[in-house]
Write a protein that holds these residues in place. Sequence first.
Motif, PDB file in Angstrom:
ATOM      1  N   UNK A 141      65.881  38.820  52.660  1.00 51.56           N
ATOM      2  CA  UNK A 141      67.315  38.606  52.495  1.00 51.56           C
ATOM      3  C   UNK A 141      67.798  39.301  51.232  1.00 51.56           C
ATOM      4  N   UNK A 142      69.028  39.807  51.268  1.00 52.05           N
ATOM      5  CA  UNK A 142      69.683  40.366  50.085  1.00 52.05           C
ATOM      6  C   UNK A 142      70.928  39.562  49.771  1.00 52.05           C
ATOM      7  N   UNK A 143      71.099  39.245  48.488  1.00 50.09           N
ATOM      8  CA  UNK A 143      72.361  38.701  48.000  1.00 50.09           C
ATOM      9  C   UNK A 143      72.988  39.768  47.125  1.00 50.09           C
ATOM     10  N   UNK A 144      74.102  40.304  47.585  1.00 47.45           N
ATOM     11  CA  UNK A 144      74.745  41.448  46.926  1.00 47.45           C
ATOM     12  C   UNK A 144      75.898  40.989  46.055  1.00 47.45           C
ATOM     13  N   UNK A 145      75.882  41.453  44.793  1.00 44.57           N
ATOM     14  CA  UNK A 145      76.993  41.244  43.870  1.00 44.57           C
ATOM     15  C   UNK A 145      77.530  42.625  43.516  1.00 44.57           C
ATOM     16  N   UNK A 146      78.567  43.081  44.221  1.00 45.11           N
ATOM     17  CA  UNK A 146      79.053  44.453  44.021  1.00 45.11           C
ATOM     18  C   UNK A 146      79.629  44.669  42.626  1.00 45.11           C
ATOM     19  N   UNK A 147      79.955  45.911  42.333  1.00 41.83           N
ATOM     20  CA  UNK A 147      80.569  46.234  41.052  1.00 41.83           C
ATOM     21  C   UNK A 147      81.863  45.460  40.884  1.00 41.83           C
ATOM     22  N   UNK A 148      82.137  45.090  39.654  1.00 46.33           N
ATOM     23  CA  UNK A 148      83.277  44.261  39.315  1.00 46.33           C
ATOM     24  C   UNK A 148      82.853  43.252  38.270  1.00 46.33           C
ATOM     25  N   UNK A 149      83.792  42.504  37.738  1.00 41.14           N
ATOM     26  CA  UNK A 149      83.505  41.501  36.719  1.00 41.14           C
ATOM     27  C   UNK A 149      83.839  40.126  37.286  1.00 41.14           C
ATOM     28  N   UNK A 150      82.825  39.263  37.327  1.00 44.28           N
ATOM     29  CA  UNK A 150      82.940  37.945  37.942  1.00 44.28           C
ATOM     30  C   UNK A 150      82.816  36.875  36.857  1.00 44.28           C
ATOM     31  N   UNK A 151      83.654  35.853  36.927  1.00 44.57           N
ATOM     32  CA  UNK A 151      83.710  34.817  35.907  1.00 44.57           C
ATOM     33  C   UNK A 151      83.112  33.535  36.485  1.00 44.57           C
ATOM     34  N   UNK A 152      82.088  32.997  35.791  1.00 42.85           N
ATOM     35  CA  UNK A 152      81.321  31.892  36.337  1.00 42.85           C
ATOM     36  C   UNK A 152      81.118  30.784  35.313  1.00 42.85           C
ATOM     37  N   UNK A 153      81.164  29.533  35.807  1.00 43.07           N
ATOM     38  CA  UNK A 153      80.629  28.406  35.077  1.00 43.07           C
ATOM     39  C   UNK A 153      79.150  28.282  35.395  1.00 43.07           C
ATOM     40  N   UNK A 154      78.585  27.099  35.234  1.00 38.86           N
ATOM     41  CA  UNK A 154      77.164  26.916  35.515  1.00 38.86           C
ATOM     42  C   UNK A 154      76.903  27.195  36.999  1.00 38.86           C
ATOM     43  N   UNK A 155      75.906  28.038  37.268  1.00 38.40           N
ATOM     44  CA  UNK A 155      75.629  28.507  38.622  1.00 38.40           C
ATOM     45  C   UNK A 155      74.133  28.416  38.869  1.00 38.40           C
ATOM     46  N   UNK A 156      73.717  27.520  39.759  1.00 43.37           N
ATOM     47  CA  UNK A 156      72.305  27.247  39.993  1.00 43.37           C
ATOM     48  C   UNK A 156      71.934  27.681  41.412  1.00 43.37           C
ATOM     49  N   UNK A 157      71.051  28.685  41.511  1.00 44.08           N
ATOM     50  CA  UNK A 157      70.518  29.151  42.786  1.00 44.08           C
ATOM     51  C   UNK A 157      69.172  28.455  43.003  1.00 44.08           C
ATOM     52  N   UNK A 158      69.196  27.361  43.733  1.00 45.09           N
ATOM     53  CA  UNK A 158      68.012  26.499  43.827  1.00 45.09           C
ATOM     54  C   UNK A 158      67.476  26.454  45.251  1.00 45.09           C
ATOM     55  N   UNK A 159      66.145  26.436  45.367  1.00 44.41           N
ATOM     56  CA  UNK A 159      65.481  26.255  46.638  1.00 44.41           C
ATOM     57  C   UNK A 159      65.040  24.823  46.816  1.00 44.41           C
ATOM     58  N   UNK A 160      64.155  24.576  47.786  1.00 44.55           N
ATOM     59  CA  UNK A 160      63.457  25.584  48.591  1.00 44.55           C
ATOM     60  C   UNK A 160      64.376  26.244  49.610  1.00 44.55           C
ATOM     61  N   UNK A 161      63.959  27.449  50.044  1.00 41.24           N
ATOM     62  CA  UNK A 161      64.741  28.237  50.989  1.00 41.24           C
ATOM     63  C   UNK A 161      63.859  28.686  52.150  1.00 41.24           C
ATOM     64  N   UNK A 162      64.510  29.154  53.219  1.00 45.79           N
ATOM     65  CA  UNK A 162      63.780  29.592  54.403  1.00 45.79           C
ATOM     66  C   UNK A 162      63.298  31.040  54.307  1.00 45.79           C
ATOM     67  N   UNK A 163      63.932  31.851  53.463  1.00 41.75           N
ATOM     68  CA  UNK A 163      63.580  33.269  53.438  1.00 41.75           C
ATOM     69  C   UNK A 163      62.151  33.484  52.938  1.00 41.75           C
ATOM     70  N   UNK A 164      61.589  34.664  53.300  1.00 43.88           N
ATOM     71  CA  UNK A 164      60.301  35.080  52.739  1.00 43.88           C
ATOM     72  C   UNK A 164      60.494  35.668  51.345  1.00 43.88           C
ATOM     73  N   UNK A 165      61.474  36.559  51.230  1.00 45.50           N
ATOM     74  CA  UNK A 165      61.827  37.152  49.938  1.00 45.50           C
ATOM     75  C   UNK A 165      63.342  37.275  49.863  1.00 45.50           C
TER      76      UNK A 165
END
Length: 398
Positions: free
Chosen positions: A61-85
Amino acid sequence: MRQGSIKVSTLLLCVFFCCALNANATSFSVTSYGAKANPSADDTTAFLTTWKAACACSGNVELLIPQGTYYLGQTVFRGPCKFNTITVNLQGTLKASTDLSRFGKGDDWVEFSFFNGLTLTGGGIFDGQGSASWSKNECPTKKNCKVLPTSVKFVSLNNAVVNSVTSIDPKFFHFGVLQCKNFKASNINIKAPEDSPNTDGIHIERSTTVSITDSIIGTGDDCISIGQGNADVLISGIKCGPGHGISVGSLGRYPNEGNVKGLIVKDSSLTGTTNGVRIKTWENSPSYSYVDNMTFQNIKMTNVFNPIIIDQNYCPYYNCDRSAPSKVKISNIFFQGITGSSKSQAVMTVKCSKSAPCQNVIVENVNLQYTGGSNPIALCSSADVKFPGTKPGECTSA
């Protein structure tokens, strides 16, 4: 239900259907989930919604963040997940909120945790916008301080690769690597002002088989710090400066800390740093642990204060408890092929614990010249130090 909610739900159903049909190559762009890349927009929810969809897919799987400026508070990418990579393709710039209340009880800004097979790449930037918070950091003077958020934290990951990303101006540490196995980072660019407090470049703790290579780190604290509970760590091809050097520790502050063993630091340079390569442990440590089998090899120092240090009397505060020596045992430490210039006459200082003297410290083919013109000296206490082929070739009592 609001129209925006219907749109997100429809996108999620479509993504799940696509995942079922083609699990081998699926890409998710944050802009498809509502990210605006606009200073007036908060993109935290859009990023987390994108992650939820990607995490539910199998295959690669790919998670794409294209060019640009993004404004974020606390952001947690947490598993477990189904993907292999998963490849997080960061092409844009992420900017952290300057409002500390946006981070709740957490001590990080962006977190990747509890899954396998991460690749973080793409040439993008993590901007912690730390200058707005540095004046609120009490940790340099207060022992039990509230820790500000680390910019990017990797927690309990297996087989992670991080390359070709930049971190600037974190509120606290740039990167934290915690409880990871087989973690590789390369071509990392780290920048913060020399006077920015506690902005360690990369902090490693309770991890095994870690490599940090071919990276440029200039910051306000340790370029790389190796904390407790680590094994088999390789640091190579690092350009460090400004900063406080490359450090093991501090160790022995908390009860039941893990041992540190199997470290190699090689083929690196330090320029204008306040320390070179350093091992530091607290006095009056609450429990026993050990440091063993460390090699510092082929390192170039340029105008560095305190190029080589083992300090078992470490405490940065004025009211330290010095009622008992450090209980951290240090042995089998090798300094080989370290050359260049020192801004302190003591080019090597080895101050070890009286209760657990340092054993088998070998200083070989080390040639460091004092910029003040006098002969360089080595200061040692409670240590078994040998100097084959090295100047100054002997210890003066510390």
